[in-house]
Motif scaffolding. Structure first.
Motif, PDB file in Angstrom:
ATOM      1  N   LYS A  37       1.030  -1.228   0.285  1.00  0.00           N
ATOM      2  CA  LYS A  37       0.181   0.036   0.413  1.00  0.00           C
ATOM      3  C   LYS A  37       0.759   1.160  -0.093  1.00  0.00           C
ATOM      4  O   LYS A  37       1.898   1.382   0.262  1.00  0.00           O
ATOM      5  CB  LYS A  37      -1.305  -0.105   1.059  1.00  0.00           C
ATOM      6  CG  LYS A  37      -1.711  -0.979   1.790  1.00  0.00           C
ATOM      7  CD  LYS A  37      -2.812  -1.058   2.493  1.00  0.00           C
ATOM      8  CE  LYS A  37      -3.533  -1.974   2.802  1.00  0.00           C
ATOM      9  NZ  LYS A  37      -4.810  -2.526   3.982  1.00  0.00           N
ATOM     10  N   ASN A  38       0.729   2.131  -0.297  1.00  0.00           N
ATOM     11  CA  ASN A  38       1.011   3.336  -0.428  1.00  0.00           C
ATOM     12  C   ASN A  38       1.374   3.824   0.959  1.00  0.00           C
ATOM     13  O   ASN A  38      -0.153   4.975   1.616  1.00  0.00           O
ATOM     14  CB  ASN A  38       0.349   4.439  -0.990  1.00  0.00           C
ATOM     15  CG  ASN A  38       1.148   6.119  -1.187  1.00  0.00           C
ATOM     16  OD1 ASN A  38       1.580   6.189  -0.397  1.00  0.00           O
ATOM     17  ND2 ASN A  38       0.436   6.989  -2.065  1.00  0.00           N
ATOM     18  N   LEU A  39       1.968   3.843   1.205  1.00  0.00           N
ATOM     19  CA  LEU A  39       2.518   4.110   3.096  1.00  0.00           C
ATOM     20  C   LEU A  39       2.370   6.385   3.095  1.00  0.00           C
ATOM     21  O   LEU A  39       2.844   6.494   4.097  1.00  0.00           O
ATOM     22  CB  LEU A  39       3.887   3.670   3.231  1.00  0.00           C
ATOM     23  CG  LEU A  39       3.683   2.018   3.587  1.00  0.00           C
ATOM     24  CD1 LEU A  39       4.841   1.449   4.229  1.00  0.00           C
ATOM     25  CD2 LEU A  39       2.073   1.696   4.795  1.00  0.00           C
ATOM     26  N   VAL A  40       2.847   6.640   2.581  1.00  0.00           N
ATOM     27  CA  VAL A  40       3.038   7.853   2.390  1.00  0.00           C
ATOM     28  C   VAL A  40       1.739   9.029   1.693  1.00  0.00           C
ATOM     29  O   VAL A  40       2.657   9.880   1.602  1.00  0.00           O
ATOM     30  CB  VAL A  40       4.551   8.665   1.893  1.00  0.00           C
ATOM     31  CG1 VAL A  40       5.355   7.524   2.952  1.00  0.00           C
ATOM     32  CG2 VAL A  40       4.737   8.411   0.320  1.00  0.00           C
ATOM     33  N   LYS A  41       0.992   8.027   1.233  1.00  0.00           N
ATOM     34  CA  LYS A  41      -0.756   8.968   0.356  1.00  0.00           C
ATOM     35  C   LYS A  41      -0.752  10.455   1.337  1.00  0.00           C
ATOM     36  O   LYS A  41      -0.281  11.124   0.297  1.00  0.00           O
ATOM     37  CB  LYS A  41      -1.204   8.460   0.745  1.00  0.00           C
ATOM     38  CG  LYS A  41      -2.165   8.664  -0.862  1.00  0.00           C
ATOM     39  CD  LYS A  41      -3.419   7.958  -0.884  1.00  0.00           C
ATOM     40  CE  LYS A  41      -4.777   8.342  -1.535  1.00  0.00           C
ATOM     41  NZ  LYS A  41      -5.865   7.394  -1.067  1.00  0.00           N
ATOM     42  N   ASP A  42      -0.404   9.826   2.555  1.00  0.00           N
ATOM     43  CA  ASP A  42      -1.591  11.575   3.002  1.00  0.00           C
ATOM     44  C   ASP A  42      -0.144  12.142   4.260  1.00  0.00           C
ATOM     45  O   ASP A  42      -1.086  13.124   4.828  1.00  0.00           O
ATOM     46  CB  ASP A  42      -2.623  11.444   3.966  1.00  0.00           C
ATOM     47  CG  ASP A  42      -4.067  10.319   3.490  1.00  0.00           C
ATOM     48  OD1 ASP A  42      -4.144  10.655   1.935  1.00  0.00           O
ATOM     49  OD2 ASP A  42      -4.460   9.436   3.950  1.00  0.00           O
ATOM     50  N   GLN A  43       0.788  11.496   4.025  1.00  0.00           N
ATOM     51  CA  GLN A  43       2.099  12.464   4.978  1.00  0.00           C
ATOM     52  C   GLN A  43       2.659  13.954   4.210  1.00  0.00           C
ATOM     53  O   GLN A  43       3.229  13.868   3.072  1.00  0.00           O
ATOM     54  CB  GLN A  43       3.238  11.565   4.989  1.00  0.00           C
ATOM     55  CG  GLN A  43       2.409  10.304   6.254  1.00  0.00           C
ATOM     56  CD  GLN A  43       3.371   9.341   7.001  1.00  0.00           C
ATOM     57  OE1 GLN A  43       4.996   9.940   6.364  1.00  0.00           O
ATOM     58  NE2 GLN A  43       3.230   8.448   7.532  1.00  0.00           N
ATOM     59  N   VAL A  44       2.390  14.067   5.506  1.00  0.00           N
ATOM     60  CA  VAL A  44       3.637  15.733   5.059  1.00  0.00           C
ATOM     61  C   VAL A  44       4.438  16.462   5.832  1.00  0.00           C
ATOM     62  O   VAL A  44       4.228  16.170   6.797  1.00  0.00           O
ATOM     63  CB  VAL A  44       2.057  17.237   5.203  1.00  0.00           C
ATOM     64  CG1 VAL A  44       2.659  18.855   4.518  1.00  0.00           C
ATOM     65  CG2 VAL A  44       0.564  16.903   3.991  1.00  0.00           C
ATOM     66  N   PRO A  45       5.306  16.921   5.210  1.00  0.00           N
ATOM     67  CA  PRO A  45       6.530  16.411   5.890  1.00  0.00           C
ATOM     68  C   PRO A  45       7.354  17.801   6.285  1.00  0.00           C
ATOM     69  O   PRO A  45       6.443  18.400   5.886  1.00  0.00           O
ATOM     70  CB  PRO A  45       7.772  16.214   4.539  1.00  0.00           C
ATOM     71  CG  PRO A  45       7.164  16.779   3.303  1.00  0.00           C
ATOM     72  CD  PRO A  45       5.370  16.217   3.389  1.00  0.00           C
ATOM     73  N   THR A  46       7.135  17.948   7.727  1.00  0.00           N
ATOM     74  CA  THR A  46       7.477  19.576   8.159  1.00  0.00           C
ATOM     75  C   THR A  46       9.006  19.278   8.085  1.00  0.00           C
ATOM     76  O   THR A  46       8.654  20.557   8.600  1.00  0.00           O
ATOM     77  CB  THR A  46       6.924  19.386   9.610  1.00  0.00           C
ATOM     78  OG1 THR A  46       7.457  17.992  10.139  1.00  0.00           O
ATOM     79  CG2 THR A  46       5.210  18.737   9.220  1.00  0.00           C
TER      80      THR A  46
END
Length: 77
Positions: A37-46
């Protein structure tokens, strides 16, 4: 006569030249191996170096195709 009407006229009279395929198929998604699965789909790096992504592409050269692999920090791109 405008462009769209001209193309409609050509299409109705079978005068358009068919488009040629200008790329090669390099990916087979219907394989028997596990697909993750796409594990970074909804992650936004800070901050930098928090999330890295990679990709591959083929580049056509005089001697055939070469593979280019890239790894990118999504924060700074």
């Amino acid at each position: 006569m405008g462009r769209d009407k001209f193309y409609r006229f050509l299409r109705l009279n079978n005068l358009l030249i068919p488009k040629t395929k200008n790329h090669i198929t390099t990916t087979n998604s219907k394989h028997m191996y596990k697909k993750y699965k796409n594990l970074v789909k909804d992650q936004v790096p800070t901050r930098p170096e928090q999330l890295w992504v990679s990709g591959i592409t083929y580049i056509k050269t005089e001697n055939g195709y070469n593979l280019l692999a890239l790894v990118t920090d999504t924060y700074s791109k």
